[in-house]
Design a protein around this motif. Structure first.
Motif, PDB file in Angstrom:
ATOM      1  N   GLN A  32       0.835  -1.208   0.000  1.00 25.53           N
ATOM      2  CA  GLN A  32       0.000   0.000   0.000  1.00 25.53           C
ATOM      3  C   GLN A  32       0.870   1.259   0.000  1.00 25.53           C
ATOM      4  O   GLN A  32       0.637   2.185  -0.779  1.00 25.53           O
ATOM      5  N   GLN A  33       1.902   1.274   0.842  1.00 27.12           N
ATOM      6  CA  GLN A  33       2.793   2.435   0.906  1.00 27.12           C
ATOM      7  C   GLN A  33       3.525   2.632  -0.423  1.00 27.12           C
ATOM      8  O   GLN A  33       3.653   3.755  -0.908  1.00 27.12           O
ATOM      9  N   LEU A  34       3.998   1.554  -1.025  1.00 26.76           N
ATOM     10  CA  LEU A  34       4.738   1.651  -2.285  1.00 26.76           C
ATOM     11  C   LEU A  34       3.850   2.158  -3.418  1.00 26.76           C
ATOM     12  O   LEU A  34       4.286   2.959  -4.241  1.00 26.76           O
ATOM     13  N   ARG A  35       2.610   1.701  -3.451  1.00 27.80           N
ATOM     14  CA  ARG A  35       1.670   2.154  -4.483  1.00 27.80           C
ATOM     15  C   ARG A  35       1.358   3.643  -4.308  1.00 27.80           C
ATOM     16  O   ARG A  35       1.361   4.404  -5.265  1.00 27.80           O
ATOM     17  N   GLU A  36       1.077   4.023  -3.055  1.00 29.54           N
ATOM     18  CA  GLU A  36       0.699   5.419  -2.791  1.00 29.54           C
ATOM     19  C   GLU A  36       1.856   6.389  -3.022  1.00 29.54           C
ATOM     20  O   GLU A  36       1.670   7.472  -3.563  1.00 29.54           O
ATOM     21  N   THR A  37       3.061   5.999  -2.626  1.00 29.84           N
ATOM     22  CA  THR A  37       4.202   6.906  -2.698  1.00 29.84           C
ATOM     23  C   THR A  37       4.898   6.885  -4.050  1.00 29.84           C
ATOM     24  O   THR A  37       5.359   7.924  -4.518  1.00 29.84           O
ATOM     25  N   GLY A  38       4.985   5.701  -4.674  1.00 32.37           N
ATOM     26  CA  GLY A  38       5.765   5.615  -5.900  1.00 32.37           C
ATOM     27  C   GLY A  38       5.128   4.880  -7.048  1.00 32.37           C
ATOM     28  O   GLY A  38       5.767   4.652  -8.069  1.00 32.37           O
ATOM     29  N   LEU A  48      14.258  -2.597  -7.759  1.00 33.50           N
ATOM     30  CA  LEU A  48      14.951  -1.309  -7.657  1.00 33.50           C
ATOM     31  C   LEU A  48      15.883  -1.284  -6.446  1.00 33.50           C
ATOM     32  O   LEU A  48      17.012  -0.787  -6.533  1.00 33.50           O
ATOM     33  N   ALA A  49      15.425  -1.831  -5.320  1.00 27.53           N
ATOM     34  CA  ALA A  49      16.241  -1.833  -4.104  1.00 27.53           C
ATOM     35  C   ALA A  49      17.489  -2.694  -4.282  1.00 27.53           C
ATOM     36  O   ALA A  49      18.582  -2.300  -3.854  1.00 27.53           O
ATOM     37  N   GLY A  86      11.477   4.416 -17.557  1.00 26.75           N
ATOM     38  CA  GLY A  86      12.792   5.047 -17.517  1.00 26.75           C
ATOM     39  C   GLY A  86      13.536   4.824 -16.207  1.00 26.75           C
ATOM     40  O   GLY A  86      14.481   5.546 -15.899  1.00 26.75           O
ATOM     41  N   LEU A  87      13.116   3.801 -15.442  1.00 26.00           N
ATOM     42  CA  LEU A  87      13.724   3.542 -14.134  1.00 26.00           C
ATOM     43  C   LEU A  87      14.921   2.596 -14.213  1.00 26.00           C
ATOM     44  O   LEU A  87      15.783   2.611 -13.332  1.00 26.00           O
ATOM     45  N   ALA A 110      16.140   8.115  -8.017  1.00 26.20           N
ATOM     46  CA  ALA A 110      15.306   9.175  -7.429  1.00 26.20           C
ATOM     47  C   ALA A 110      14.003   8.589  -6.874  1.00 26.20           C
ATOM     48  O   ALA A 110      13.571   8.960  -5.774  1.00 26.20           O
ATOM     49  N   LEU A 111      13.379   7.684  -7.609  1.00 28.11           N
ATOM     50  CA  LEU A 111      12.143   7.079  -7.128  1.00 28.11           C
ATOM     51  C   LEU A 111      12.407   6.219  -5.899  1.00 28.11           C
ATOM     52  O   LEU A 111      11.638   6.243  -4.940  1.00 28.11           O
ATOM     53  N   LEU A 112      13.491   5.493  -5.916  1.00 29.37           N
ATOM     54  CA  LEU A 112      13.873   4.683  -4.753  1.00 29.37           C
ATOM     55  C   LEU A 112      14.073   5.587  -3.535  1.00 29.37           C
ATOM     56  O   LEU A 112      13.580   5.281  -2.440  1.00 29.37           O
ATOM     57  N   ALA A 113      14.744   6.699  -3.718  1.00 30.51           N
ATOM     58  CA  ALA A 113      14.955   7.652  -2.615  1.00 30.51           C
ATOM     59  C   ALA A 113      13.629   8.234  -2.122  1.00 30.51           C
ATOM     60  O   ALA A 113      13.474   8.523  -0.933  1.00 30.51           O
TER      61      ALA A 113
END
Length: 167
Positions: A32-38, A48-49, A86-87, A110-113
């Motif tokens: 849920q957090q990953l969807r909402e934030t990124g 990505l991590a 483009g990630l 940038a998205l990971l950050a």
């Protein structure tokens, strides 16, 4: 002689169900957090991590599949989605002409950050906050040998591919 199937004792069964429930609840909150934030899926974040943790920002596709325990075809699809955004970029592996290397781009970093602080907060608040620091050390000590035992057999993504036609 008994023909009853093997079973788990009550403590084992309780531990198993607790682990499954904790894992499901934590994963749901993280997703849920990953969807909402990124706007990322859980597996996309894992990819990505892992790339972000690599000194080169790159990994071979097969190593990524093994690391996140995901099928080769599923990983190819997920990497394609990340590449369209483009990630990441894909390129032939410099040390294996049949292999493909995936590299994190600046946009991927940038998205990971952007998503990482919220991710850390969800994990900290749900998994570690209710535990004393000694309990966290105990948990880590208990999970590591189980993970190592499960990883002792190669993941399915690393198993040799069966050839069509029975060869």
């Amino acid at each position: 002689m008994s023909d009853s199937p093997p079973s788990l004792n009550p403590v084992q069964l309780g531990a198993y169900f607790d682990l499954i429930e904790v894992t499901s609840l934590l994963r749901h909150a993280v997703e849920q957090q990953l969807r909402e934030t990124g706007d990322l899926s859980y597996v996309q974040f894992q990819l990505l991590a892992r790339l972000g943790d690599s000194p080169t920002g790159s990994h071979r596709m097969t190593d990524l599949a093994d690391g996140v325990v995901y099928s080769r075809s599923g990983l190819t699809y997920q990497v394609s989605l990340l590449e369209k955004e483009g990630l990441v970029v894909r390129a032939p592996s410099p040390d294996d002409e049949r292999g493909v290397t995936v590299t994190l781009t600046g946009a991927g970093r940038a998205l990971l950050a952007k998503v990482l602080p919220g991710h850390v907060e969800v994990v900290r608040s749900l998994l570690f906050a209710p535990l004393a620091s000694e309990d966290v050390e105990t948990l880590a000590g208990l999970l590591a040998p189980v993970r190592d035992h499960m990883r002792s057999a190669p993941p399915r993504s690393a198993a040799p591919r069966r050839r069509k036609g029975g060869a």
